[in-house]
Design a protein around this motif. Structure first.
Motif, short mmCIF file in Angstrom:
data_model
loop_
_atom_site.label_atom_id
_atom_site.label_comp_id
_atom_site.label_asym_id
_atom_site.label_seq_id
_atom_site.Cartn_x
_atom_site.Cartn_y
_atom_site.Cartn_z
N ALA A 139 37.69 27.46 53.42
CA ALA A 139 37.06 28.78 53.41
C ALA A 139 37.31 29.44 52.07
O ALA A 139 38.37 29.28 51.46
CB ALA A 139 37.62 29.63 54.54
N LYS A 140 36.32 30.18 51.58
CA LYS A 140 36.45 30.90 50.31
C LYS A 140 36.46 32.40 50.58
O LYS A 140 35.75 32.88 51.46
CB LYS A 140 35.30 30.52 49.37
N TYR A 141 37.27 33.12 49.78
CA TYR A 141 37.44 34.55 50.02
C TYR A 141 37.18 35.36 48.76
O TYR A 141 37.43 34.91 47.64
CB TYR A 141 38.86 34.85 50.51
N LEU A 142 36.72 36.60 48.97
CA LEU A 142 36.67 37.61 47.92
C LEU A 142 37.65 38.69 48.30
O LEU A 142 37.59 39.24 49.41
CB LEU A 142 35.26 38.20 47.79
N ALA A 143 38.58 39.00 47.42
CA ALA A 143 39.54 40.08 47.65
C ALA A 143 39.26 41.18 46.63
O ALA A 143 39.24 40.92 45.42
CB ALA A 143 40.98 39.58 47.51
N VAL A 144 39.02 42.38 47.11
CA VAL A 144 38.67 43.49 46.22
C VAL A 144 39.87 44.42 46.07
O VAL A 144 40.45 44.87 47.06
CB VAL A 144 37.47 44.28 46.77
N ASN A 145 40.21 44.69 44.82
CA ASN A 145 41.37 45.53 44.53
C ASN A 145 40.96 47.00 44.50
O ASN A 145 40.39 47.49 43.52
CB ASN A 145 41.98 45.12 43.19
N ALA A 146 41.25 47.72 45.58
CA ALA A 146 41.04 49.17 45.64
C ALA A 146 42.39 49.87 45.76
O ALA A 146 42.49 50.96 46.31
CB ALA A 146 40.14 49.53 46.82
N ASP A 147 43.43 49.22 45.24
CA ASP A 147 44.78 49.76 45.36
C ASP A 147 44.98 50.96 44.43
O ASP A 147 45.65 51.92 44.79
CB ASP A 147 45.81 48.67 45.04
N GLU A 148 44.40 50.88 43.24
CA GLU A 148 44.40 51.99 42.26
C GLU A 148 45.75 52.72 42.20
O GLU A 148 45.85 53.91 42.47
CB GLU A 148 43.30 53.00 42.57
N SER A 149 46.78 51.99 41.82
CA SER A 149 48.12 52.58 41.80
C SER A 149 48.61 52.88 40.39
O SER A 149 49.75 53.30 40.22
CB SER A 149 49.11 51.63 42.49
N GLU A 150 47.76 52.68 39.38
CA GLU A 150 48.15 52.98 38.00
C GLU A 150 48.15 54.49 37.76
O GLU A 150 47.12 55.15 37.92
CB GLU A 150 47.15 52.32 37.04
N PRO A 151 49.29 55.08 37.40
CA PRO A 151 49.31 56.52 37.10
C PRO A 151 48.31 56.88 36.01
O PRO A 151 48.26 56.22 34.97
CB PRO A 151 50.76 56.75 36.64
N GLY A 152 47.52 57.89 36.26
CA GLY A 152 46.48 58.29 35.32
C GLY A 152 45.12 57.74 35.68
O GLY A 152 44.12 58.10 35.06
N SER A 153 45.06 56.85 36.67
CA SER A 153 43.78 56.26 37.08
C SER A 153 43.36 56.82 38.44
O SER A 153 44.12 56.76 39.41
CB SER A 153 43.93 54.73 37.16
N PHE A 154 42.14 57.34 38.51
CA PHE A 154 41.64 57.88 39.77
C PHE A 154 40.12 57.75 39.83
O PHE A 154 39.42 58.60 40.36
CB PHE A 154 42.06 59.35 39.95
N LYS A 155 39.61 56.64 39.29
CA LYS A 155 38.18 56.41 39.22
C LYS A 155 37.61 55.74 40.47
O LYS A 155 36.52 56.10 40.93
CB LYS A 155 37.84 55.55 38.00
N ASP A 156 38.35 54.77 41.01
CA ASP A 156 37.82 54.00 42.13
C ASP A 156 37.58 54.88 43.36
O ASP A 156 36.63 54.66 44.11
CB ASP A 156 38.77 52.86 42.49
N ARG A 157 38.43 55.85 43.56
CA ARG A 157 38.25 56.72 44.72
C ARG A 157 36.98 57.54 44.60
O ARG A 157 36.40 57.95 45.61
CB ARG A 157 39.46 57.61 44.94
N GLN A 158 36.53 57.82 43.35
CA GLN A 158 35.26 58.52 43.15
C GLN A 158 34.10 57.67 43.65
O GLN A 158 33.15 58.17 44.26
CB GLN A 158 35.07 58.85 41.68
#
Length: 434
Positions: A87-106
């Motif tokens: 089986a093949k998987y796609l894992a998407v990183n929505a962790d966004e834990s880098e201080p100063g980064s808040f783009k993905d939540r937008q």
């Protein structure tokens, strides 16, 4: 009132610039609005193409990862084996834990369906039947918005069995993380998805060969995948002509710190850093001068405030001046900023978030924290700056994952680029403590 510097740059504020990710359409998070604006048309178009043709289009666009590494996305997709029995998987990183980064939540809040469409196109291109979206535990609001959008996509037949009447089937799941910074690293993310502690894995083997549960896996960032539908609909050539030639497209810049208008701004790559700060960020509060800017999130090497002219916000340009684009988190610090305090705050974060697996990171971050605490409390010595540099050099490049570099770079490069200012601060702190 804006200062004269801000007024000078304000003339560059251009509302006509392309908006790929956040077009500003009201209620775009709702399925009916997204569909009315062409939503999921790219998915239908992709399903009429061969998977290889989809990958080739993304490769030709030169879309590069928006998670920090800037690796070519289409090339990364080719690493997924085509004829694997596993089986093949796609894992998407929505962790966004880098201080100063808040783009993905937008993206998750204002345009989740375009991101989901990108997930589906990527999954089809790589022959993935199951995609996991790993979202940071604190993002409760955004997780609910995303799950609602996924449920709507299932109900419309965009996710599930025989999507859009094709022979292709795929499922998408949201997995809530536990708030660990290290789970934003791709192998730490996979360990966490498997229900284990987020310990990064030694590479090789790489995820495309041995990822989730030992199966081929590709890990992509939220913003990266949100670009894919526009590339498929408008073509690779259209995308490649936006922004910097070697790092095309737009980026979501998260501007924070001592600016009048903090927030997320979508701008073409290659935009001048001074325009990002003054034309869009509204300039520095109180009209003060800039002492230091971190251009891509707290782990990136900082730049001096008096050396920003001509610096452009793309991977190659920032590399040329000794920094990196990272996650596009622009942190601005004014002339009154205490650099020792900044370094202590950043170092405490990486010391706290170190998984402890690698000795240089586990011990070195603690040593740097102790030295900086002594300096901040008035017991510092000028030679401590050399000691900090030696510790940072012993961490950098000697760990399994990049957290070691993330902890070392702010310290190493701040000492290197602000040596005189730090020496003055040490003497002032010592005088105040006497």
């Amino acid at each position: 009132m804006a200062d004269s510097t801000t007024k000078l740059y304000a003339q560059n504020f251009d509302l006509s610039l392309p908006k790929i990710i956040l077009p500003g359409i009201p209620d775009l998070n709702k399925m009916e609005v997204y569909e009315a604006n062409g939503g999921y048309s790219a998915l239908k178009k992709a399903l009429g193409m061969t998977p290889d043709a989809v990958i080739d289009e993304v490769k030709k666009s030169n879309l590069r990862g928006r998670g920090g590494a800037c690796f070519p996305t289409g090339l990364k997709w080719t690493f997924m084996p085509k004829n694997s029995e596993k089986a093949k998987y796609l894992a998407v990183n929505a962790d966004e834990s880098e201080p100063g980064s808040f783009k993905d939540r937008q993206i998750l809040e204002f345009n989740p369906h375009q991101f989901i469409e990108g997930v589906l196109i990527a999954s089809y291109a790589m022959g993935v039947k199951t995609a996991y979206i790993y979202i940071r535990g604190e993002y409760v609001k955004w997780m609910r918005i995303l799950q609602s959008a996924i449920d709507d996509a299932y109900s419309r037949g965009y996710i599930g069995q025989s999507i859009c009447g094709s022979n292709y089937s795929v499922d998408v799941y949201v997995h809530r993380g536990a708030g660990s910074y290290i789970s934003g690293e791709e192998t730490g993310l996979m360990e966490s998805l498997e229900g284990k502690r987020g310990y990064p894995r030694v590479k090789p083997p790489f995820p495309a060969q041995n990822g989730l549960w030992g199966n081929p896996t590709t890990v992509n960032n939220v913003e990266t995948l949100a670009n894919v539908p526009a590339i498929i609909m408008n073509g690779a050539e259209w995308f490649s002509k936006i922004g910097a030639a070697k790092h095309p497209g737009t980026l979501l810049f998260g501007i924070s710190g001592h600016v009048n208008n903090p927030g997320v701004y979508e701008l073409p790559t290659g935009t001048l850093l001074t325009d990002v700060i003054f034309a869009y960020g509204g300039g520095v509060m109180g009209g003060k001068k800039i002492r230091m800017v971190i251009p891509g999130g707290s782990s990136m090497p900082p730049l001096r405030g008096d050396q920003l002219e001509g610096v452009r916000m793309d991977a190659e340009s920032l590399k040329a001046v000794g920094s990196a684009i990272g996650t596009g988190g622009v942190i601005v610090m004014d002339e009154d900023t205490e650099l020792i305090k900044v370094l202590l705050r950043i170092t405490k974060f990486y010391w706290h978030e170190s998984c402890g697996q690698c000795t240089p990171c586990r011990e070195g971050t603690g040593w740097m924290k102790k030295i900086l605490e002594r300096m901040y409390n008035g017991g510092g010595r000028i030679e401590d700056l050399d000691l900090l540099t030696r510790v940072a050099n012993n961490i950098e490049g000697n760990t399994i994952c990049a957290l070691g570099d993330a902890a070392a770079w702010p310290v190493k490069f701040t000492v290197q680029r602000f040596r005189k200012e730090l020496e003055e601060e040490i003497l002032v702190q010592a005088k105040n403590a006497a």
